[in-house]
Design an enzyme around this catalytic site. Structure first.
Site, PDB file in Angstrom:
ATOM      1  N   ASP A  45      -0.921  57.087 -26.101  1.00 12.03           N
ATOM      2  CA  ASP A  45      -1.470  56.718 -24.707  1.00 12.03           C
ATOM      3  C   ASP A  45      -2.025  57.891 -24.028  1.00 12.03           C
ATOM      4  OD1 ASP A  45      -1.351  54.152 -24.421  1.00 12.03           O
ATOM      5  OD2 ASP A  45       0.852  54.296 -23.734  1.00 12.03           O
TER       6      ASP A  45
HETATM    7  C1  GLC Z   1       4.987  54.229 -25.089  1.00 14.05           C
HETATM    8  C2  GLC Z   1       3.992  52.837 -25.019  1.00 14.05           C
HETATM    9  C3  GLC Z   1       3.250  52.882 -26.197  1.00 14.05           C
HETATM   10  C4  GLC Z   1       2.675  53.891 -26.816  1.00 14.05           C
HETATM   11  C5  GLC Z   1       3.656  55.279 -26.840  1.00 14.05           C
HETATM   12  C6  GLC Z   1       3.061  56.628 -26.903  1.00 14.05           C
HETATM   13  O1  GLC Z   1       6.040  53.949 -25.827  1.00 14.05           O
HETATM   14  O2  GLC Z   1       4.918  51.778 -24.756  1.00 14.05           O
HETATM   15  O3  GLC Z   1       2.430  51.671 -26.206  1.00 14.05           O
HETATM   16  O4  GLC Z   1       1.992  53.913 -27.999  1.00 14.05           O
HETATM   17  O5  GLC Z   1       4.152  55.401 -25.583  1.00 14.05           O
HETATM   18  O6  GLC Z   1       2.082  56.995 -26.051  1.00 14.05           O
HETATM   19  C1  GLC Z   2       2.601  57.618 -19.971  1.00 10.24           C
HETATM   20  C2  GLC Z   2       3.760  57.720 -21.112  1.00 10.24           C
HETATM   21  C3  GLC Z   2       3.579  56.797 -22.461  1.00 10.24           C
HETATM   22  C4  GLC Z   2       3.434  55.540 -21.888  1.00 10.24           C
HETATM   23  C5  GLC Z   2       2.427  55.179 -20.669  1.00 10.24           C
HETATM   24  C6  GLC Z   2       2.608  53.728 -20.534  1.00 10.24           C
HETATM   25  O1  GLC Z   2       1.526  57.897 -20.443  1.00 10.24           O
HETATM   26  O2  GLC Z   2       3.671  59.020 -21.356  1.00 10.24           O
HETATM   27  O3  GLC Z   2       4.383  57.134 -23.140  1.00 10.24           O
HETATM   28  O4  GLC Z   2       3.192  54.811 -23.126  1.00 10.24           O
HETATM   29  O5  GLC Z   2       2.602  56.058 -19.798  1.00 10.24           O
HETATM   30  O6  GLC Z   2       1.606  53.529 -19.627  1.00 10.24           O
END
Ligand code: GLC
Ligand code: GLC
Length: 814
Positions: free
Chosen positions: A487
């Site tokens: 993300d």
């Molecule tokens: C969080 C989110 C997931 C994402 C991950 C890496 O676990 O829930 O959707 O892939 O972060 O950013």
């Molecule tokens: C932030 C976190 C990630 C998560 C995301 C969800 O980017 O670092 O892990 O998946 O929020 O919105």
């Protein structure tokens, strides 16, 4: 150091001190009523949606962290104490908390009085039940007062936290005292004819009650020392605005060694919206009465607990392991599957790290969660797939999240995460492999939740696949959009390339930034898609899909390989991300795991090299970090990833979610010992003794462990609601133990450490039971030499599916 132990016979984790480093929680409820419960009795309850239908209030980020809950106070002489220690923190003479599957038991002993609370949500009912058992352990008579306490939330948990100009004037309750039952009805909002209310009850005539928080606690009191309890009285207050609460006082005499049990209930009631049964200001209690009739007795409580235990034993019997490794067995048989079910129920909404007021259901997250629970609840998985697919856009892209209550896409967050469409194929393929139920492909499923615009699920999968095929960048690799699985890798957040399509799409699109990770996904799930087409008789389409997958493999080999490992991406300026040419962030875990899982570069020897590089550059004693070297400053062209300090979260944290990808990748190459070593590094059962470092619950996975660049290296965060649950279960059950559902049946393909001499798995699969014994006296790491199915030798490692055979005895020799 540890704070408890596993009790495998009872399928419980036993916590031996209330002072765990963080609150160690459990989940009650598996249908629509839920309660988060910590080892000290903290936590809150909600109906279906933690944001919109919150029954009890929680104060986030409080000090101490966990000081709101459904509590019991005991006043014994001048001593006031809680069986779970919190919130009074009066020192106990003994304490124990047992978190079981769907229930929690915590017990305290003080001054020769034992108080034990068993908490559960019964199957098929919208309430929480607590049995509190009091036992006088002394030789003299005891006169005590028992107080219960819950603080109501005014339903919408966000409004509850911010709209005080209104909230302080809306609270309403009703109290009904009977000879054998006392009830407090929380009916704020009822006048607006929303027709829901909460009932809080005990199966006894109370000696006093309170429903106004201020009366119970005192104007300057707190849950740690409620004034009423200190005084040994109740105010019999009727809440009128401000903060409604529920408290009962029972004055109890216990003869020497006498015990007494009481049942408390917190229930959610919903009447029909047009209910005109009584005057609108008096609630219709018919359903509440039924609920109490049904559950508010000791006998009914005990039955509910038995039913709950049966429910879980039955559920988890779908995959059971016997092996000479106790820790492995307890994870596979109990805790990993249990956590998968919790992710099914909660997605990413409510934990002690997810506030329940933030995220809805993630498109990507929910698809991956499916991998972990499809074998447990195939029917619910089927519905989940259709729900997810219904939020997809016509062009195959998808809302990143949807609301669990309305099941509609969340427009605030929108779309643009270009990995999302492919996860739908991943989820659907897992379902088809598990069940063989191809009828799901014909289910008419809306686009963007529009009932006037529907197509069979198969068409949704097609659009998923083609979304990627038609969104390729300059190297013929998939465009990343706003981000992919990571993300925080926001390569289009700041572009140096002025481009019209980029400008109009805001920060979400971009014609250049590409993801090697999505390429890996496309290869892995594109192959599944081709097979699905073939099963559906679409041979030409299957061939085309295979050809496109082949082209993607070539694109990765040509432009996605960095020399020693797979590249991560190209940014919006066409510059490499995750390359030895970069100053920081030279190697990322995701493409190594996914490309090798997809089989890319295996025959060329690149896969071996990539995993070697992971071992040399990313591995640590506590797990594999996400990238190296960590970003030491904010990189405009990369976005959120570098907003984290070194070693945390996506910036070189040990992101547990993708450690199993590497472990699976190792099984693809036949490295059983290494795959298992990676598995063990983040597996809770093997880490109990570093609980003081790890700090989160010793029985479940956390999303993240601080990486080697962090000051707090080895400390875990974000326990419970993480894709780690599904992926580790997929890894251990399907790739390490190798009992893997495929389109054509169950495949036996273990890849284990040579030190494991064998194991037995009982697996329910497509209406049959498989008793599978794997013999590894040959000390091999991968490969089946001989396979006997019901006494008949079978070529290869696929158990041929025979209609009408309901029991398979499988013997595999490695
Ligand atoms: C969080 C989110 C997931 C994402 C991950 C890496 O676990 O829930 O959707 O892939 O972060 O950013
Ligand atoms: C932030 C976190 C990630 C998560 C995301 C969800 O980017 O670092 O892990 O998946 O929020 O919105």
């Amino acid at each position: 150091m540890n704070f408890g132990y596993f009790d495998d016979t009872n399928k419980e984790y036993v916590i031996t001190t209330p002072q765990t480093p963080l609150p160690w929680i459990n989940y009650l409820g598996c249908e629509s009523f839920f309660r988060l419960i910590s080892n000290t009795g903290g936590g809150y309850a909600f109906y279906k949606d933690a944001k919109l239908m919150r029954l009890t209030r929680y104060r986030y980020n409080n000090a101490p962290l966990d000081s709101n809950g459904h509590y019991y106070y005991i006043k014994d002489g001048s001593t006031v104490w809680n069986p779970g220690w919190q919130p009074s923190q009066t020192a106990l003479d003994a304490y124990e908390c047992r978190h079981g599957l769907g229930y929690t038991i915590y017990k305290g002993i003080k001054n020769e009085l034992e108080a034990c609370v068993t908490a559960l949500v019964p199957i098929g009912a919208d309430c929480e039940l607590n049995k509190i058992s009091l036992k006088n352990l002394s030789d003299s008579k005891k006169n005590i007062s028992l107080y219960s306490y819950v603080e109501f939330c005014l339903w919408n948990a966000v409004e509850d936290m911010n709209n005080f100009q209104k909230n302080y004037s809306t609270g309403e309750v009703e109290v009904v005292k009977g000879d054998s039952r006392s009830c407090i009805y929380h009916k704020t909002e009822y006048r607006e004819r929303r027709n829901h209310y909460a009932v809080y009850a005990v199966n006894a005539a109370c000696d006093g009650f309170d429903t106004a928080r201020e009366s119970f606690l005192g104007t300057y009191g707190s849950p740690a020392a409620p004034q009423s309890v200190g005084n040994g009285t109740s105010c019999n207050s009727i809440a009128d605005g401000w903060q409604p609460c529920g408290s009962f006082r029972l004055d109890i005499t216990l003869e020497p060694h006498e015990s007494r049990d009481f049942i408390f209930m917190l229930g959610y009631i919903e009447n029909p919206a047009d209910d005109k049964w009584e005057a609108p200001q008096i609630i219709n209690k018919k359903k509440a009465n039924e609920l109490m009739e049904h559950f508010l007795s000791i006998k009914d409580f005990d039955n509910a607990l038995l039913r709950l235990k049966d429910y879980w034993s039955h559920l988890l019997s779908g995959y059971t392991l016997e092996a000479d490794d106790e820790k492995l067995c307890r994870m596979v048989n109990i805790w990993n599957q249990y956590q998968c079910m919790v992710t099914f129920n909660m997605s990413r909404s409510a934990s002690y790290f997810e506030s329940g007021i933030g995220r809805g259901m993630g498109f990507r997250d929910s698809c991956q969660d499916l991998l972990g629970f499809v074998h447990l609840i195939p029917d619910k998985a089927r519905q989940r797939i259709l729900d997810i697919a219904s939020t997809q856009f016509e062009n195959g892209s998808a809302y990143h999240q949807y609301q669990p209550l309305t099941k509609k896409g969340n427009a605030d967050i929108g779309s643009g995460f270009n990995d999302d469409p492919l996860w739908l194929i991943a989820g659907a393929a897992a379902y088809l492999k598990e069940t063989g139920d191809y009828s799901i492909l014909d289910e008419m499923t809306p686009f963007d939740s529009n009932p006037d615009n529907q197509a069979p699920l198969m068409e949704h999968l097609r659009r998923s696949f083609h979304f990627t095929s038609t969104h390729l960048g300059p190297h013929n690799l998939p465009l990343i959009g706003r981000a992919d699985w990571n993300d925080c890798l926001n390569l289009n957040c700041f572009s140096t390339v002025p481009d019209e399509s980029f400008q109009t799409a805001g920060a979400s699109e971009g014609p250049v930034a590409e993801s090697v990770f999505i390429a890996g996904m496309y290869v892995k799930y594109g192959r599944d898609y081709a097979q699905i087409c073939r099963h559906a008789g679409l041979t030409k389409e299957a061939d085309d899909a295979d050809a496109q997958v082949e082209q993607m493999i070539q694109a990765v080999l040509k432009s996605g390989w960095d020399g020693e490992w797979f590249l991560r991406a190209y940014d919006a300026a066409g510059k490499k991300v995750g390359s030895h040419e970069c100053e920081e962030g030279q190697i990322f875990i995701e493409p190594q795991g996914f490309c090798v899982m997809a089989g890319i570069g295996v025959k060329e020897g690149l896969a071996e090299k990539a995993l070697e590089s992971v071992k040399n550059r990313l591995d640590t004693k506590y797990g594999i970090v996400l990238l190296q070297p960590a970003y030491t400053y904010y990189h405009l062209e990369l976005g959120e990833i570098s907003s984290y300090p070194e070693g945390y979260k996506e910036n070189a944290g040990i992101f547990c979610h993708n450690n199993p990808w590497v472990s699976i990748a190792e099984t693809v190459l036949g490295h059983g010992s290494r795959a298992f070593e990676i598995y063990k590094k983040i597996c809770p059962a093997y880490l109990q003794d570093i609980s003081d470092l790890h700090r989160t619950e010793a029985y479940v996975y956390s999303q993240m462990i601080a990486g080697k660049d962090a000051c707090r290296f080895g400390e875990a965060k974000n326990s419970w609601l993480t894709g780690t649950a599904a992926w580790t279960f997929t890894n251990v059950s399907q790739y390490i133990l190798g009992i893997r559902p495929e389109f054509d049946g169950l495949c036996i393909d273990p890849c284990i450490p040579e030190t494991l001499s064998g194991f037995t798995v009982t697996r329910h699969f497509r209406g049959a039971v498989y008793h599978i014994h794997v013999d590894n006296s040959a000390k091999s790491q991968k490969g089946i030499k001989t396979l006997l199915v019901n006494g008949t030798p079978v070529e290869g490692n696929m158990i041929p599916y025979q209609k009408d055979v309901t029991e398979y005895h499988v013997s595999a020799i490695m």
